[in-house]
Enzyme design. Structure first.
Site, PDB file in Angstrom:
ATOM      1  N   ARG A  72     -10.283 -11.501   1.872  1.00 48.22           N
ATOM      2  CA  ARG A  72     -11.134 -12.540   1.283  1.00 48.22           C
ATOM      3  C   ARG A  72     -10.411 -13.888   1.266  1.00 48.22           C
ATOM      4  O   ARG A  72     -11.033 -14.941   1.349  1.00 48.22           O
ATOM      5  CB  ARG A  72     -11.603 -12.105  -0.116  1.00 48.22           C
ATOM      6  CG  ARG A  72     -10.499 -11.963  -1.128  1.00 48.22           C
ATOM      7  CD  ARG A  72     -10.924 -11.162  -2.358  1.00 48.22           C
ATOM      8  NE  ARG A  72     -10.957  -9.721  -2.078  1.00 48.22           N
ATOM      9  CZ  ARG A  72     -11.324  -8.806  -2.977  1.00 48.22           C
ATOM     10  NH1 ARG A  72     -11.707  -9.163  -4.192  1.00 48.22           N
ATOM     11  NH2 ARG A  72     -11.329  -7.526  -2.661  1.00 48.22           N
ATOM     12  N   LYS A  80       0.843  -1.195   0.000  1.00 46.52           N
ATOM     13  CA  LYS A  80       0.000   0.000   0.000  1.00 46.52           C
ATOM     14  C   LYS A  80       0.876   1.241   0.000  1.00 46.52           C
ATOM     15  O   LYS A  80       2.013   1.204   0.471  1.00 46.52           O
ATOM     16  CB  LYS A  80      -0.860   0.030   1.277  1.00 46.52           C
ATOM     17  CG  LYS A  80      -1.999  -0.964   1.305  1.00 46.52           C
ATOM     18  CD  LYS A  80      -2.808  -0.824   2.587  1.00 46.52           C
ATOM     19  CE  LYS A  80      -3.954  -1.817   2.647  1.00 46.52           C
ATOM     20  NZ  LYS A  80      -4.990  -1.623   1.619  1.00 46.52           N
TER      21      LYS A  80
HETATM   22  N1  BES Z   1      -8.097  -3.822   4.413  1.00 50.99           N
HETATM   23  C1  BES Z   1      -8.284  -3.408   3.076  1.00 50.99           C
HETATM   24  C2  BES Z   1      -9.588  -2.651   2.871  1.00 50.99           C
HETATM   25  C3  BES Z   1      -9.666  -1.281   3.475  1.00 50.99           C
HETATM   26  C4  BES Z   1      -9.251  -0.180   2.760  1.00 50.99           C
HETATM   27  C5  BES Z   1     -10.217  -1.098   4.707  1.00 50.99           C
HETATM   28  C6  BES Z   1      -9.374   1.084   3.306  1.00 50.99           C
HETATM   29  C7  BES Z   1     -10.333   0.158   5.249  1.00 50.99           C
HETATM   30  C8  BES Z   1      -9.910   1.255   4.542  1.00 50.99           C
HETATM   31  C9  BES Z   1      -8.299  -4.615   2.147  1.00 50.99           C
HETATM   32  O1  BES Z   1      -7.498  -5.668   2.529  1.00 50.99           O
HETATM   33  C10 BES Z   1      -7.797  -4.133   0.839  1.00 50.99           C
HETATM   34  O2  BES Z   1      -6.661  -3.751   0.762  1.00 50.99           O
HETATM   35  N2  BES Z   1      -8.646  -4.171  -0.169  1.00 50.99           N
HETATM   36  C11 BES Z   1      -8.285  -3.710  -1.469  1.00 50.99           C
HETATM   37  C12 BES Z   1      -8.838  -4.698  -2.471  1.00 50.99           C
HETATM   38  C13 BES Z   1      -8.328  -4.483  -3.868  1.00 50.99           C
HETATM   39  C14 BES Z   1      -6.842  -4.759  -3.933  1.00 50.99           C
HETATM   40  C15 BES Z   1      -9.072  -5.398  -4.805  1.00 50.99           C
HETATM   41  C16 BES Z   1      -8.910  -2.330  -1.664  1.00 50.99           C
HETATM   42  O3  BES Z   1     -10.008  -2.095  -1.181  1.00 50.99           O
HETATM   43  O4  BES Z   1      -8.253  -1.499  -2.252  1.00 50.99           O
HETATM   44 MN    MN Z   2      -5.504  -5.415   1.893  1.00 56.08          MN
END
Ligand code: BES
Ligand code: MN
Ligand code: ZN
Length: 492
Positions: free
Chosen positions: A343, A269
């Site tokens: 997931r 990230k």
């Molecule tokens: N934990 C994150 C989701 C999240 C993002 C929670 C911002 C709270 C605030 C999750 O694991 C994630 O990174 N999801 C990605 C999925 C994508 C790579 C398909 C997302 O939401 O960007």
């Molecule tokens: Mn994630």
């Protein structure tokens, strides 16, 4: 956790009571009654001076006499506009006000708040506890900590609902705490030992599987996420079995995403706000909050609590984009983005629970997608599921508890978007399109025919500052109140 230690209910009258603060309520256009005659004169002049008629959001504060040092009258607004969620918000403001006065205790006129009604009484005590919540565990010098210790409620009050609300709100506060601890302090091992402790205290069976067992158990999808932390911060799958119902009755299952830190893994990230990813275990915090609540209130129901706890870290051993893993139910998954890890963890925990316990229904809680914030902001949890009746139960409990939640469609067509060229499915959808729904479509592959509702709490697990009972900073403890309400309705 700093909150109120005890809420006491007494049947005393309001005459000559010794208290630093007496709190009353008045409906719009209503009158207050039962107050000590001397105080009543003081109050009447204050009310007249402020032209107070009991409007919602208004309050009259005045000094009292030698026994009752201060009196506050809070406006409830028009009779037909009063809601339990409004009462919860109001009582949270009252305990915050008492803390601002540095009081250790205060007294409430339960009759004027209508606390003979069970729902009002429960909401009122929930608000008292939630409004007094603060998290100072990591402040070496605690500046201005909350002082409130106890609240005395007088009058014709539903004492058991007051007590129940106190337990539920303490479950919420516990979930908030778990979320607020940083990732170096809230590891999968620590979460597991806390779950074991709660389970033990209430005679429940707990089982903790270490990451070293995952591959031979068939948890290949969960293992893939955990593999970047092996030898450092070991992942755990936590299962607690509560048998409060009839022997042989199939259990209700609660499953939580417990990613104690989500760096994104190799699909790392960006740095801004990455610290927020300590909250990526708030789904499991909800499960733990419910575990604590159930351990104390002991509903007549069989319940499975299940948590997939791991970090998601980049490392020489971390899984790579493009890796293909096999989940517990045999489905193969192409991992095209290691940041879509929640997931992958839930895939195995859901299919494991479904296989081993044949639950009557499953709910899962996860900070799963940033996309749910795009869809609903921080105002509502995203709901998706495969069963209309279970979804209706969730919606009814959402309404009853004021925990906003909104259904998004989970039509079969969305499953097209997670088809993989090389494996059965892939862990990402179609670019930016319907990211919350494609994530839920992925989960749907792992619940079989069991009625299931998925809660995407990425928008609601931390952030919301309203209603007033939400914390000023940090984790909200979302879903504990809603789901306890649903469990209770299942008993009746
Ligand atoms: N934990 C994150 C989701 C999240 C993002 C929670 C911002 C709270 C605030 C999750 O694991 C994630 O990174 N999801 C990605 C999925 C994508 C790579 C398909 C997302 O939401 O960007
Ligand atoms: Mn994630
Ligand atoms: Zn995540």
């Amino acid at each position: 956790m700093v909150s109120i230690k005890s809420i006491n209910v007494q049947s005393d009258s309001l005459i000559k009571i010794n208290t630093d603060l007496l709190v009353l309520a008045q409906k719009e256009g209503g009158l207050i009654s039962g107050v000590d005659p001397g105080l009543n004169d003081i109050l009447s002049s204050a009310i007249a001076l402020e032209s107070f008629t009991g409007e919602s959001g208004k309050v009259v504060n005045t000094y009292g006499d030698d026994a009752t040092k201060r009196v506050s009258v809070f406006g409830l607004g028009k009779d037909d506009k009063i809601t339990t969620d409004g009462i919860r918000a109001l009582s949270s403001k009252i305990s915050a006000y008492a803390n601002s006065l540095k009081l250790e205790s205060f007294t409430v006129d339960g009759d004027s708040f209508g606390l003979s009604d069970s729902n009002v009484a429960q909401a009122f005590s929930e608000g008292l506890v939630l409004g007094a919540y603060e998290f100072l565990d990591y402040k070496s010098k605690k500046k201005d900590p909350n002082t409130l210790n106890s609240v005395n409620i007088l009058g014709d009050v539903d004492a058991s609902s007051i007590a129940k609300g106190e337990v539920i709100a303490n479950g919420v506060a516990y979930a908030r705490d778990l979320g607020n601890h940083p990732a170096n302090e809230m590891t999968p091992s620590i979460m597991a030992s806390q779950a074991e402790e709660i389970a033990k205290s209430a005679g429940m069976k707990s089982t903790v599987f270490d990451v070293s067992e995952f591959q031979k158990m068939g948890l290949g999808s969960f293992y893939g996420v955990a593999q970047g932390s092996v030898g450092k911060v070991p992942a755990k799958m936590i299962i607690v079995e509560y048998n409060g119902g009839k022997k042989g009755d199939k259990p209700f299952a609660l499953v939580g995403k417990g990613v104690t830190f989500d760096s994104g893994g190799i699909s790392i990230k960006p740095s801004p706000n990455m610290g927020d990813m300590k909250y990526d275990m708030c789904g499991s915090a909800a499960v733990m909050g419910l575990l604590k609540t159930v351990a104390e209130l002991k509903p007549d129901l069989n319940i499975i609590f299940a948590i997939g706890a791991t970090e998601n870290m980049p490392d020489g051993n971390a899984q790579r984009p493009g890796d293909i893993v096999t989940a517990y139910n045999g489905k193969t998954i192409e991992v095209l983005n290691t940041d879509a890890e929640g997931r992958l963890v839930l895939a195995d925990v859901l299919s494991y629970v479904n296989d081993k316990f044949s639950p009557v229904a499953m709910l899962d809680f996860a900070t799963l997608t940033g996309a749910v914030l795009v869809a609903l902001g921080d105002k509502a949890t995203g709901l998706m599921g495969n069963d209309e009746n279970l979804m209706s139960e969730v919606k009814a409990s959402s309404k009853a508890t004021g925990e906003r939640a909104w259904e998004l469609p989970l039509w079969d067509e969305y499953t097209d978007d997670i088809k993989s060229d090389f494996a059965d499915i892939k862990n990402i959808g179609k670019g930016r399109l319907a990211g919350t729904i494609t994530a839920a479509s992925f989960l749907k592959e792992f619940v079989g025919d069991t009625p299931w509702v998925h809660f995407d709490i990425a928008g609601t697990a931390w952030g919301p500052k309203k209603p007033a009972y939400q914390p000023k900073i940090g984790s909200t403890g979302v879903a504990v109140r809603l789901v306890y309400n649903l469990l209770e309705n299942r008993v009746n």
